[in-house]
Design a protein around this motif. Sequence first.
Motif, PDB file in Angstrom:
ATOM      1  N   TYR A   1       0.843  -1.202   0.000  1.00 41.11           N
ATOM      2  CA  TYR A   1       0.000   0.000   0.000  1.00 41.11           C
ATOM      3  C   TYR A   1       0.878   1.252   0.000  1.00 41.11           C
ATOM      4  CZ  TYR A   1      -3.122   3.642   1.665  1.00 41.11           C
ATOM      5  OH  TYR A   1      -3.803   4.817   1.799  1.00 41.11           O
ATOM      6  N   GLY A   2       1.883   1.238   0.884  1.00 40.37           N
ATOM      7  CA  GLY A   2       2.774   2.392   0.954  1.00 40.37           C
ATOM      8  C   GLY A   2       3.535   2.578  -0.349  1.00 40.37           C
ATOM      9  N   PHE A   3       3.996   1.484  -0.922  1.00 42.52           N
ATOM     10  CA  PHE A   3       4.798   1.562  -2.153  1.00 42.52           C
ATOM     11  C   PHE A   3       3.968   2.147  -3.295  1.00 42.52           C
ATOM     12  CE2 PHE A   3       7.459   0.182  -5.621  1.00 42.52           C
ATOM     13  CZ  PHE A   3       8.722   0.249  -5.074  1.00 42.52           C
TER      14      PHE A   3
ATOM     15  N   THR B   1       1.010   4.056  -2.970  1.00 42.50           N
ATOM     16  CA  THR B   1       0.354   5.351  -2.800  1.00 42.50           C
ATOM     17  C   THR B   1       1.290   6.498  -2.440  1.00 42.50           C
ATOM     18  OG1 THR B   1      -0.091   4.866  -0.474  1.00 42.50           O
ATOM     19  CG2 THR B   1      -1.817   4.295  -2.044  1.00 42.50           C
TER      20      THR B   1
END
Lengths: 491, 93, 105, 312
Positions: C20-22, C24
């Motif tokens: 998710y972090g990668f 968004t």
Amino acid sequence: MTASGLAALPLLELTVVLPLAGLLLALPLGHHGARATLALAPIILLVTALLCIEIMWSGAPIERVAGGWDVPLGIALRADGISGAFLLTTALVACAVAVFQAQGGQDGGATRRSTFWPLFLATWGALNAVFVSGDLFNLYVALELLTLAAVAMVAYGSTEAAMRYLLFALSGSLVFLLGVALIYAGSGTFDIGLLGSAGAGDTAMTVAAAFMTAGLLAKAALFPFHAWLPPAHGNAPTPASALLSALVVKAPFFILVRIWFDIGPETSGVLMQLLGYLGVAAILYGSLLAMRQERLKLVIAYSTVAQLGYLFLVFPLAGAAQDLPWTAGTWSGAIFHALSHALAKAALFLAAGIVIEAVGHDRLQGLAGLARDLPMTVFAFGIAAVSIMGLPPSGAFIGKYLMLTGALAGGHVFLAIVMIGGGLLAAAYLFRPLRLMLLAGETQPAKAIARRRQVVPLLLALAAVGLGIAASLPYALLQIGRSLTATEGIE
Amino acid sequence: MDEFLYLACIGLLGTVAASLVRVHLGPNRADRMMGAQLIGTGGVAIALVLAGAARDASMIDVALVLALLASFAAVAFVKATSADGAGDPEEDG
Amino acid sequence: MSTALVYALCGASLVGVGLYGFITRAHLLRRILAFNIIGSGIFLLLGGAGSRQGAVSPDPVPQAVIITGIVVALSLTALAVALLVRLVEDTGRATLPGEDASRDA
Amino acid sequence: MNPALLFDVALAALAVVAALSAVAGRDLFASVAFYIVYGILIALAWMRLGAVDVALAEAAIGAGLTGVLLIGAWSQLHRKGATETPPGPSSAARLLAAGASASVAVLVAVIFVGLPADGAGLAPAVRENVAESGVSNPVTAVLLNFRAYDTLMETIVLAVALAAVWSLTRDELWGGIPGLRQHARDGGVLATFGRLLPPLGLLVGVYLVWAGSSMPGGAFQAATVLAAVWLLLVMSGAMDEPAIGSTAIRLTIVAGPALFLAYGTGGAFLGTFLGFPADVAGMLIVAIEYVLTVSIAATLALLVAGVPRRQE
């Protein structure tokens, strides 16, 4: 030397050990690394050629286990026909690139002169490690070694392109590693041979293979994961562009072939179709964008996006039905295409590099009439272009012919049409720069480039054509250790 | 006995959770840094108790390394937030 | 429910969080963090698989490859960080602009 | 639920919270702090899984060195005004990303739960052969003997990573010194730290590589501690980074992998690539480990130090 004489030498191990030893030597040597590399490169080429002879001679894959520990505890190194073919192609391209870079010598400043050689040899060693590895985790380590070296070489040209490339490569290798972890969790081994002989496998295995595939697609720049490739390959220094476009993107493809044809998880027809359609999209999209580029190196880089698409047609054509009589030919055709593309693409990039050296830029509009000043380079470009288009008698022609035969025999008319159409598109985007260079327009004076430098891309281009003329030998090599049961000769 | 040790670990995790809130809230960098350092200390304590519970002396080494590297990270934190990025807050003051 | 399963599921969640972090986050340092989180999530999954028979004698092979993986991840992180610092020096930005390769010329 | 399992669940939950905070928070500095916390929690998780070697590696490399690398990066970005978090994607795009990421996590979890519970693995094979490996710690046996090829590649990965980082040097600074010249107030806390910690760290490092053959520990963990000691000395102003043009430093970096590779190749000519004859394996592994430790420590310290920023 006899077969047993060859077998007494650890040729298989040396193909990996020598480039790695070279990089450990070149790292402290700095800019003196050039001489060490030039001395080592022909030795690696010789060792690789001898390994291919050994494979042909014995007619069977050569296998060693590191440390003498049998799989699954140890790690197997395995060289079958396809390994040998990729190793040899890599050695040829790498030797050409090394000579080209060493002749160019003084460009690129102190940093590049001192760090290029370790990175170059790391790329070579990592590629060879991929081609002979029999172990999924070991493949991960080799891929990351490749990533490190390749990204750094792109960064010489553009930090932004290098960053984009690194992000794609990182996410790709993580998703690959996720699949590898699931495979170990399910089967207790990383060994490709053991996984293959264990039989069809289950859903978990197919999901794991799908993860590995997704990760490798990002690294192989298959559409729609291609966005990083043109800026990276188009802006890197010429020798790096040649290595990257010819070889580095083939390593993930090679692993995909290992996964789907050697391990052979319960084949998911939908996934194979999907890979095929992505390949189709890559051919069309890459070709159309290649036609619209205004810089020579970007034309060549987009051409790589398109040509990589062909390789992925092997999955719907031969992956879903491995026991049909024509699949052997289709499979071999795709490999032929990959090898021929490697030689021709390296030739195109080195030729483009000579053009940039001569006129100081690669904008197409400024290249009119260049054939008068650089006849040998433009000739090399033309020969390589013939190969990319897949015209006879090039190696790519053999590759496309075999794949086309398989597509028609299997009723894949649409794929066949795309393959033929893709050849026409390639002709369109490559004739454009070629026509300009042959045009007798008024040109700015080009700097004279030494003949011995111009001959390097020419030799590569001729090798790509030679692959088609003497096709039976490489074809025989490819059949050694091939996992498919079907056999189909070359007609 | 072991049950008690794990309950103690859960209690220590409670302090870690409280420090996480401090790292989140800040408001300034020194607060966040102190929160992280506190968690480092809590981690060392948990590692020591876990080593006792597992009766594995080698686990004490993990506590040792955590303690050593936590102080290392603290120095890096201090450096990073100093005026020129290479200094010592004691010089700045 | 076993210890191994708890951490394997934790690993799966971490893969999700990192992913998710990668996807968004635009700031490249955050994406580097996310990369490391996905990596350690995968390692936990593998470690959980190796500890299924009880924590007494976990499978040493996953442990060894995880140590290798941690070192490889550090190597890539070091290159990513150096590249990021250089990118900020060159462009003043710690993000990548939108995708359009042909503009790069 | 017994207390041990309750602890596991709480620890796992905290690790996920720390990870989420690291990727999703607003403040970049807080994200780095959360990441370091996360590394500590993961090291504890490895202890609970009985993987003490991995716990050591995670504590030293995952939390420690990676954390310091990220702090250094933050510091440089901060100085150049590049720590502002740009506006993220639209909430619809975020929702889509969250859905996709969650699906992957669930898919992975479901696959894992569906695997046979007994878990085919290589633990029995390692147990059978560890006596011939020359060391009694099974993880070291795998790293330096059974899967020595991976480890060899890994040491080369480190050396190439350093070459890659160096390749980003600006031409006018080629051969120069990485990082800023660090300084600290004489007799201050930092300077005292720099005097007190290194001897302790040196001791721990030497202990870890010595312990590695029979107990958890080994070259990589030890080298990380030594690299930390080196960087601490630099940060406290007690010494400066070496210039990357120095031949001695370059030779130190390649010595370990080169010895390992030479050993492996010698074995190949005698019959087995990377083959350790059982009777001398212990001695050879220890010898290679010691040289590797020095090389890896230097490489890690220079990797964290980064690109040269000044000339001698």
